[in-house]
Design a protein around this motif. Structure first.
Motif, short mmCIF file in Angstrom:
data_model
loop_
_atom_site.label_atom_id
_atom_site.label_comp_id
_atom_site.label_asym_id
_atom_site.label_seq_id
_atom_site.Cartn_x
_atom_site.Cartn_y
_atom_site.Cartn_z
N ALA A 264 26.13 19.53 -5.27
CA ALA A 264 27.59 19.40 -5.36
C ALA A 264 27.98 17.97 -5.68
CB ALA A 264 28.24 19.82 -4.04
N LEU A 265 27.00 17.11 -5.96
CA LEU A 265 27.30 15.71 -6.20
C LEU A 265 27.93 15.51 -7.57
CD1 LEU A 265 24.03 14.03 -4.91
CD2 LEU A 265 26.27 13.91 -3.86
N GLU B 110 20.90 15.71 -0.32
CA GLU B 110 22.06 15.25 -1.07
C GLU B 110 22.04 13.73 -1.26
OE1 GLU B 110 26.56 16.71 -1.34
OE2 GLU B 110 26.04 15.91 0.62
N VAL B 111 21.63 13.00 -0.22
CA VAL B 111 21.55 11.54 -0.35
C VAL B 111 20.44 11.16 -1.32
CG1 VAL B 111 21.18 9.38 0.89
CG2 VAL B 111 22.55 11.17 1.94
N ILE B 112 19.31 11.88 -1.30
CA ILE B 112 18.23 11.63 -2.26
C ILE B 112 18.75 11.81 -3.68
CG2 ILE B 112 16.05 12.55 -3.17
CD1 ILE B 112 15.29 13.19 -0.24
N GLU B 113 19.48 12.90 -3.93
CA GLU B 113 20.02 13.14 -5.27
C GLU B 113 21.05 12.08 -5.65
OE1 GLU B 113 20.96 17.30 -6.26
OE2 GLU B 113 19.97 17.83 -4.38
N ALA B 114 21.84 11.62 -4.67
CA ALA B 114 22.82 10.57 -4.95
C ALA B 114 22.13 9.27 -5.34
CB ALA B 114 23.72 10.36 -3.73
N LEU B 115 21.08 8.92 -4.60
CA LEU B 115 20.33 7.70 -4.92
C LEU B 115 19.75 7.77 -6.33
CD1 LEU B 115 18.60 7.23 -1.47
CD2 LEU B 115 20.04 5.51 -2.56
N SER B 116 19.25 8.94 -6.69
CA SER B 116 18.71 9.12 -8.04
C SER B 116 19.82 9.03 -9.08
CB SER B 116 18.00 10.47 -8.13
OG SER B 116 17.51 10.70 -9.44
N MET B 117 20.97 9.61 -8.77
CA MET B 117 22.09 9.60 -9.72
C MET B 117 22.54 8.18 -10.05
SD MET B 117 25.87 11.30 -9.24
CE MET B 117 25.24 12.98 -9.28
N VAL B 118 22.49 7.28 -9.06
CA VAL B 118 22.98 5.91 -9.30
C VAL B 118 21.83 4.96 -9.63
CG1 VAL B 118 25.00 6.29 -7.85
CG2 VAL B 118 22.93 5.32 -6.82
N GLY B 119 20.64 5.49 -9.89
CA GLY B 119 19.53 4.66 -10.34
C GLY B 119 18.83 3.85 -9.26
N ARG B 120 18.79 4.41 -8.03
CA ARG B 120 18.15 3.68 -6.94
C ARG B 120 16.89 4.39 -6.46
NH1 ARG B 120 22.45 1.61 -2.56
NH2 ARG B 120 20.46 1.10 -1.59
N GLU B 121 16.17 5.01 -7.39
CA GLU B 121 14.91 5.66 -7.02
C GLU B 121 13.90 4.67 -6.48
OE1 GLU B 121 16.49 7.96 -10.69
OE2 GLU B 121 16.26 5.86 -10.07
N HIS B 122 13.96 3.42 -6.98
CA HIS B 122 13.02 2.41 -6.50
C HIS B 122 13.21 2.14 -5.00
CE1 HIS B 122 16.77 0.32 -7.40
NE2 HIS B 122 16.38 -0.66 -6.61
N VAL C 28 29.42 4.24 -0.14
CA VAL C 28 28.36 3.26 -0.36
C VAL C 28 27.75 3.43 -1.75
CG1 VAL C 28 26.05 2.51 0.38
CG2 VAL C 28 27.83 2.99 2.09
N LEU C 29 27.54 4.70 -2.16
CA LEU C 29 26.83 4.98 -3.41
C LEU C 29 27.75 5.28 -4.59
CD1 LEU C 29 23.99 7.21 -1.92
CD2 LEU C 29 23.81 4.83 -2.67
N GLY C 30 29.04 5.47 -4.31
CA GLY C 30 29.97 5.74 -5.40
C GLY C 30 29.90 7.17 -5.92
N VAL C 31 29.56 8.11 -5.03
CA VAL C 31 29.56 9.53 -5.40
C VAL C 31 30.39 10.28 -4.37
CG1 VAL C 31 27.26 9.35 -6.43
CG2 VAL C 31 27.50 10.10 -4.05
N LEU D 24 42.35 8.80 0.27
CA LEU D 24 40.94 9.15 0.08
C LEU D 24 40.61 10.47 0.77
CD1 LEU D 24 39.35 5.62 0.61
CD2 LEU D 24 39.34 6.93 -1.52
N ILE D 25 41.11 10.65 1.99
CA ILE D 25 40.87 11.90 2.72
C ILE D 25 41.51 13.07 1.96
CG2 ILE D 25 41.39 13.17 4.84
CD1 ILE D 25 41.19 10.47 6.32
N GLY D 26 42.72 12.84 1.45
CA GLY D 26 43.39 13.89 0.68
C GLY D 26 42.62 14.28 -0.57
N ALA D 27 41.85 13.32 -1.11
CA ALA D 27 41.04 13.59 -2.29
C ALA D 27 39.70 14.23 -1.94
CB ALA D 27 40.81 12.29 -3.07
N GLY D 28 39.46 14.44 -0.63
CA GLY D 28 38.24 15.14 -0.23
C GLY D 28 37.11 14.27 0.25
N VAL D 29 37.33 12.96 0.40
CA VAL D 29 36.27 12.08 0.91
C VAL D 29 36.10 12.36 2.41
CG1 VAL D 29 35.51 9.69 1.17
CG2 VAL D 29 36.84 10.36 -0.84
#
Length: 338
Positions: free
Chosen positions: A330-331, A265-277, A134-137, A91-96
């Motif tokens: 960059a997400l 970035e976390v706000i955009e990630a939450l929106s990307m995965v449909g967790r705006e609510h 956690v968010l899958g991004v 995972l680290i090698g993949a940039g996580v």
């Protein structure tokens, strides 16, 4: 990442017998029906290096079922850790994102001390680095990069009760005996600070203002060693807390520009995965806290890049008060990453 989360933390740690050791079975005297089991390990000398002193500890007779059950469990811990470490390295090698080495060791020591099992919550940059899983991004590498300068290194943790602090300090000193309390700034209410000789600072919060971060928390993984199971604030709560803290200057070690960029970035990630609510609920609950802390939360929001502000405007009812330059996100979903 999901596989790492599903495995029990009990399969990773044995505080009495560090995983850097091994099991040795010595035969008994001539004619003896059983041998003797020893654990051989290494005690750390302290500081930030891996140097340690070798030692041996007698476990018992090899014909004792309890002793052999311990041997089986110890070998299982080593095997599970080895398998997980391979996954973490991939995972680290993949940039996580991952923490710097000493911060990772400290988080592992806190996990071994079962602080996270007892309700402790990892905060700040170390928590942010886990939100991709956690968010899958995939979070941007630049924002996830550990501090480059010793003076800027810090980690933050929230405890449910002050009586957990001695246990935390013992865990810190097990990694580096130079950790010692330092005076807290006047604006950091309810915070105890520890610093080691290498200028790594640990901020420990027990303030009621952080209760929402403890109560609204989720499981995650810090990519160090075999992957350390931790508890972090729910991402939407982390966003709100970051904006409140920037308005209140609770954590002066953070670069404000970087803090706002991470929150965006976390706000955009939450929106990307449909967790705006979830964002909307977190901001609805935040206004009372903002008033109590005498923070203009709306003003803090205006420091976010335009895409994040637009998401909050649509889903959290926060209106624009000014315009700031947009930033390119960059997400991207982890599944779409190289």
């Amino acid at each position: 990442m999901a596989d790492l989360l599903q495995q029990s933390a009990d399969e990773l740690f044995d505080p009495e017998f560090p995983e850097n050791g091994s099991v040795l079975v010595r035969p008994g005297r001539a004619g003896a029906r059983s041998g003797h089991v020893y654990y051989q390990g290494y005690r750390r000398d302290g500081g930030e290096t891996d140097r340690g002193q070798r030692f041996a500890r007698y476990i018992g007779r090899s014909d004792d079922p309890g002793v052999m059950a311990w041997v089986v469990r110890f070998q299982r811990i080593k095997a599970v850790r080895a398998e997980r470490t391979t996954t973490v390295r991939a995972l680290i090698g993949a940039g996580v994102p991952q923490p710097d080495r000493i911060t990772g060791r400290i988080i592992e020591a806190l996990a071994k001390a079962r602080l996270f099992s007892d309700g402790a919550v990892l905060l700040g940059t170390a928590a942010y680095q886990t939100y991709g899983g956690v968010l899958g991004v995939r979070l941007s590498r630049a924002l996830s990069r550990p501090a480059e300068h010793d003076e800027g290194r810090s980690a933050r943790i929230a405890l449910r009760a002050a009586d957990q602090i001695p246990n935390l300090l013992a865990a810190l000193r097990g990694i580096d005996s130079s950790f010692a309390p330092i005076a807290s700034a006047a604006d950091v209410v309810g915070t105890t600070r520890f610093r080691n000789a290498g200028h790594l600072q640990i901020n420990v919060h027990v303030a009621s203002e952080l209760a929402v971060l403890v109560d609204e928390s989720v499981q995650s993984i810090v990519l160090h060693g075999p992957g350390i199971p931790v508890i972090v604030p729910a991402p939407e709560c982390w966003v709100v807390s970051t904006l409140l803290e920037q308005g209140w200057c609770i954590n002066s070690t953070d670069d404000p520009n970087q803090a706002f960029a991470r929150a965006a970035e976390v706000i955009e990630a939450l929106s990307m995965v449909g967790r705006e609510h979830a964002l909307a609920r977190a901001f609805d609950a935040a206004w009372h806290r903002a008033l109590k802390a005498k923070v203009d939360l709306r003003a803090s929001v205006q420091h976010l890049p335009a895409p994040a502000r637009a998401i909050l405007q649509r889903h959290a009812g926060i209106r624009e008060a000014s315009s700031t330059p947009a930033s390119s996100s960059a997400l991207r979903p982890i599944a779409d990453s190289a």
